[in-house]
Design a protein around this motif. Sequence first.
Motif, PDB file in Angstrom:
ATOM      1  N   TYR A   3      64.435  42.138  96.285  1.00  0.00           N
ATOM      2  CA  TYR A   3      65.474  41.518  95.487  1.00  0.00           C
ATOM      3  C   TYR A   3      65.366  39.999  95.452  1.00  0.00           C
ATOM      4  O   TYR A   3      65.436  39.387  94.403  1.00  0.00           O
ATOM      5  CB  TYR A   3      66.828  41.929  96.070  1.00  0.00           C
ATOM      6  CG  TYR A   3      67.994  41.542  95.197  1.00  0.00           C
ATOM      7  CD1 TYR A   3      68.862  40.529  95.583  1.00  0.00           C
ATOM      8  CD2 TYR A   3      68.222  42.178  93.985  1.00  0.00           C
ATOM      9  CE1 TYR A   3      69.936  40.173  94.790  1.00  0.00           C
ATOM     10  CE2 TYR A   3      69.284  41.824  93.190  1.00  0.00           C
ATOM     11  CZ  TYR A   3      70.140  40.829  93.591  1.00  0.00           C
ATOM     12  OH  TYR A   3      71.197  40.471  92.812  1.00  0.00           O
ATOM     13  N   PHE A   4      65.130  39.412  96.626  1.00  0.00           N
ATOM     14  CA  PHE A   4      65.171  37.954  96.673  1.00  0.00           C
ATOM     15  C   PHE A   4      63.835  37.266  96.484  1.00  0.00           C
ATOM     16  O   PHE A   4      63.768  36.158  96.011  1.00  0.00           O
ATOM     17  CB  PHE A   4      65.730  37.490  98.038  1.00  0.00           C
ATOM     18  CG  PHE A   4      67.190  37.723  98.183  1.00  0.00           C
ATOM     19  CD1 PHE A   4      67.666  38.761  98.951  1.00  0.00           C
ATOM     20  CD2 PHE A   4      68.096  36.913  97.523  1.00  0.00           C
ATOM     21  CE1 PHE A   4      69.021  38.978  99.080  1.00  0.00           C
ATOM     22  CE2 PHE A   4      69.460  37.130  97.638  1.00  0.00           C
ATOM     23  CZ  PHE A   4      69.919  38.163  98.414  1.00  0.00           C
ATOM     24  N   ARG A  23      65.817  39.544  91.645  1.00  0.00           N
ATOM     25  CA  ARG A  23      66.968  38.722  91.290  1.00  0.00           C
ATOM     26  C   ARG A  23      66.631  37.784  90.144  1.00  0.00           C
ATOM     27  O   ARG A  23      67.384  37.633  89.198  1.00  0.00           O
ATOM     28  CB  ARG A  23      67.396  37.915  92.516  1.00  0.00           C
ATOM     29  CG  ARG A  23      68.603  37.065  92.272  1.00  0.00           C
ATOM     30  CD  ARG A  23      69.060  36.416  93.530  1.00  0.00           C
ATOM     31  NE  ARG A  23      68.107  35.445  94.025  1.00  0.00           N
ATOM     32  CZ  ARG A  23      68.411  34.482  94.854  1.00  0.00           C
ATOM     33  NH1 ARG A  23      69.652  34.354  95.270  1.00  0.00           N
ATOM     34  NH2 ARG A  23      67.512  33.647  95.290  1.00  0.00           N
ATOM     35  N   THR A  24      65.449  37.163  90.243  1.00  0.00           N
ATOM     36  CA  THR A  24      65.052  36.248  89.184  1.00  0.00           C
ATOM     37  C   THR A  24      64.833  37.004  87.876  1.00  0.00           C
ATOM     38  O   THR A  24      65.185  36.523  86.806  1.00  0.00           O
ATOM     39  CB  THR A  24      63.736  35.519  89.545  1.00  0.00           C
ATOM     40  OG1 THR A  24      63.439  35.789  90.882  1.00  0.00           O
ATOM     41  CG2 THR A  24      63.863  34.042  89.299  1.00  0.00           C
ATOM     42  N   ARG A  71      66.367  39.645  86.927  1.00  0.00           N
ATOM     43  CA  ARG A  71      67.671  39.945  86.338  1.00  0.00           C
ATOM     44  C   ARG A  71      68.264  38.721  85.674  1.00  0.00           C
ATOM     45  O   ARG A  71      68.793  38.775  84.572  1.00  0.00           O
ATOM     46  CB  ARG A  71      68.610  40.439  87.435  1.00  0.00           C
ATOM     47  CG  ARG A  71      68.787  41.932  87.405  1.00  0.00           C
ATOM     48  CD  ARG A  71      70.112  42.403  87.667  1.00  0.00           C
ATOM     49  NE  ARG A  71      70.586  42.021  88.983  1.00  0.00           N
ATOM     50  CZ  ARG A  71      71.622  42.569  89.555  1.00  0.00           C
ATOM     51  NH1 ARG A  71      72.277  43.509  88.934  1.00  0.00           N
ATOM     52  NH2 ARG A  71      72.016  42.185  90.713  1.00  0.00           N
ATOM     53  N   ARG A  72      68.163  37.615  86.422  1.00  0.00           N
ATOM     54  CA  ARG A  72      68.725  36.380  85.893  1.00  0.00           C
ATOM     55  C   ARG A  72      68.054  36.012  84.574  1.00  0.00           C
ATOM     56  O   ARG A  72      68.702  35.628  83.611  1.00  0.00           O
ATOM     57  CB  ARG A  72      68.554  35.238  86.902  1.00  0.00           C
ATOM     58  CG  ARG A  72      69.641  34.187  86.758  1.00  0.00           C
ATOM     59  CD  ARG A  72      69.362  32.933  87.530  1.00  0.00           C
ATOM     60  NE  ARG A  72      69.022  33.171  88.906  1.00  0.00           N
ATOM     61  CZ  ARG A  72      68.265  32.358  89.628  1.00  0.00           C
ATOM     62  NH1 ARG A  72      67.752  31.284  89.088  1.00  0.00           N
ATOM     63  NH2 ARG A  72      67.990  32.624  90.874  1.00  0.00           N
TER      64      ARG A  72
END
Lengths: 337, 455, 281
Positions: free
Chosen positions: A299-300, A310-311, A313-314
């Motif tokens: 995720y991170f 995460r990136t 998704r962003r």
Amino acid sequence: MNTKRAPFNFFKWIQSGKVNRRLCVVTFMLAPLLLLLIFTYIPFLKMFQFSFYDMKYIGARKFVGLKNYSEVFSRKDCFQALKLSGYYIVASFVQLAMALWFASVLSFKVKGGGLYKGFMFFPYLVCGIAVGFIFKFFYTRGFVLDTVLQWVGFSQESLPYWLKDKSINNISIAATSVWRYMGQNMVLFIGAIMSVDSTLYEAAAIDGASGFNKFRYIVFPSIKTIIVLNMILAITGSLSVFEPPYVITGGEFGTGTYFVIMNKLAHESQKVGLASAMAIVLFGLILLATMIQKFGEWYFLGVGEQEAARTIRRNKKLKKQYEQQQRANRTEGGDGI
Amino acid sequence: MRQRYGKRFLAVVLIGTLTATLAACSKKEEAGAGKTDLGVTFSQIKLGEHTDLKADLKFLTHKTDVVDTEFKDYVTEFQKMYPNITIEYEGITNYADDITTRLTTGDWGDICMIPTTVDKDELENYFVPLGNLDELSKEYTMLLNYSYDNKVYGIPSMGNTQGIVYNKAVFDKAGVKELPKTPEEFLDDLQKIKDNTDAVPLYTNFAAGWTMTAWDAYIDACATGQANFAHEGRVKGDNPFADRGDQTGPYAVYNLLYEAVSRHLTEDDPTTTDWEGSKARLNKGEIACMALGSWSIVQMKSAAEHGDDVAYMPFPISVNGKQYTAVSPDYNYGINCNSSADNQLAAMLYIKWLIDKSGFELTQGGVPVKVNAEMPEFLKAFDGVELLYDVPVPAGEETLGNDVNNESELGINISGQMAKSVVEAAIDGQPTMEDLAKEWDEKWTAAQEKYGITH
Amino acid sequence: MRQLNIKKNLWIFIKYATLIMGSVISVLPVIVCVITAFKTPEEYATTSVMTFPASWSYINNFTEAWQKANMGVAFRNSSIILVFVLFGSVMTGSMLAYVLSRFKFPGNGLIRNLFLFASLLPGIAMQVSVYQIMYSLGWINSLTGYIILMCGTDVMSIYIFIQYFENIPTSLDESAIMDGCTYFGVFFRVLLPLLKPAVITVMILKGVGTYNEYYAANLYLQDKNRLVTVATSLFKFTGPLGNQYNYICAGVIITMIPALLIFIICQKQIYSGLTQGAVKG
């Protein structure tokens, strides 16, 4: 048109794309997988089998099903011992941070770099047999540590009993673990940092990047895999720590970790089944911790070449916003005309 | 298509190897499958017979310190009588754990020192029966630990007595006129030593771990005057660890340690005690006394120049005004039942020589195994103290002691856990000695119930 | 300008201060060993560990430790073990990493995880089972058996190689294949030479680990006259009634010196490898 088939050439066949690929994959993996299976997974399965019995090493055994497992959860000393792992987890993160720091510093030109590397790697070279001896005398009142602290200005009275005092003895032992393995981690990180293409640094320097930025944007992302692996191993190592407390205090005075207790049960009280169940339960916990960490990594940070989830998704969100904006602009423009 | 077959094939191969190896491993667990029956007993063979017997023996021992010195000399001496028997000693460092692992394969050598991890009913699967108990007891003592069903499987290398090793000069300097006979007297003497000298009164050697098992040796015959207390009073008894109120019994022994630690009559920091250094310190008078078996006397005497100051006293507990000491066997010799007949015979001859002729026990500060042999020098100081040997355990109850001990996790005579927890509790100030004894009794009673002992 | 200088100097100060402190702390505890190694047996038994030895030229402990612990044989055995284990580990580790990082196939993730989980398993808990397996393979008391046992690749080596492969662009592979190279060739001729720093790192880490490994060596290499290794040679001085630390400390120092020297040499190798990489671009 009838084309005659070329005679079957073995070597050509081996070198052909798909077969060659498959052959490569299989032969390269055969030896390590076999070793893994024989020396790790089979004993593991046996241990799993043991956990369902009430047994000793020598003698008949009795099948007791899940009784050992319920005992592991109901005894107060088993999970109590796990709390001690907290000390080691903190210690291992300190160790990782220190190793990263020194590795980053020493991967570039430093005066006397080889010497520093030698000194800090040195503890890892000390034979296990002498470690107990070294640290017993290191922590004995009035000996090595106390003497040095007295030079710096502390008085003997204000110094605690490093191994007897229950509020700090776990910290003392965790510190010895850091002492021993920091150098190894450091060398590992240095090796990994070497994998980074040095032209990247030059390019960054031209763009005016500072030392810290170089680390954050070049070094860190390139050695993600190793760092994450080290974090996983640090946590699992802390949960299953055995050697430092065993060798220095024998697990007495509240320093007995989960594994030390397990070892006592197996060897002193001959409760092999119970000890095996304890090992399996711990393994389950470690598996859980690892999966949580891997999820965190996915995720991170992102695995390998893939970006962090995460990136991703962003970025997706930003893209959607951008597209919406575009559509809004277009309709507006259309209306305007 | 091909890919799927490939995967399936791989899976089958993996599962196949797995089951095959598991099966092979479980077959190996049948130890004792290759047993040879010798047909001759220990008392029947005589030294001097079978001098042309040829054999190569492997001897596993825990005494890594004398493998190159005393043991080499023994082999040379033995070979004068039996030139064709060679004995190769292998000293094992982490003996108790390693030997147990090796025993599981059945193929570990010819002679070893039998570990406590082998239960009595398992002895026949690993070791050669040396003869009948009644017959062998006529010549040798202390055979009970490894006998089962009237057959003897192990014979001791020597015996130990229990007491306290101390420095005479320090005791004199402190003004202790008579040796203490009760725990209170002993504690008073320790206090005198602390007040009048610089020596550490009682050095526990806590950090070494194994040194704490010495305390377990005092709790049975020595503390109660009953030779059968270990089995009848402790293994089968009701709440054996409770305070008896008269300064006897297991409680009194551990309480002595508890009081000594809480009154600061021991070293300040048990976690960093130095075993090697303590020997010279006792010798020189920097330590007044230590609780260890009789084997320690030789060590202490030779550690520095004041060997003459080192002496041995019986443990300070009196039952009705009389002091007792237990004589118990050290490690026992055992012969592999899977060895060839010739090897077994040769092994028996060597062991017989070791016990009858080598004088091993004298060099180690132990008590001889032969009946009516001459007692060592230091025991002359035990004038008026009655020596108690182990007595047989009723048939059918042989494994009870080990079973209850293991189940309760108290590890008596194995781990020293009880004495260790006493020291830790005394330093923390809690739990109190009564609480500890209650906890032990609870665990012990639960273990007794599991094995059918009710009160 | 001034501000920049101060910041830079502070930075340099912190850098060197931490390096020096780190070095001192690393070496300090071992002082006890050094002091003890120079004491005569009487001194060792009678003086405190902190008092310096009467004479720093007393080297009997070293010579006697060498002889009694059979260190000549030990070094020979350990060298043999090291050569084979390092070669085996590096080869199998890099080959495995190559396959895992360059090829996509079902089970890739599974195998990576299998190795990871294997490292999570407690070795001590499985000692008896492994012993029985080694016994059934006839590998007790055999150097070959021990070497093979030690070759089992640990997850750290594999991941270092994987990390390296990730940082080598796949364009190299592709161009080699277009030139007609087989996958084997790609590995041996193109990629392996680029792995030099990783190979050296793995050799250092695995090497030291194997060199100091005493638990399994003690259990499986039982014939101490023939099969003693550097790590188990010091067990000669441990006994049921106490350990002779003056010999042990001397022995420990003897064992550490070659390891330290080799480490320093290897470090220089890595540096030269770094500049090589830069030229390739």
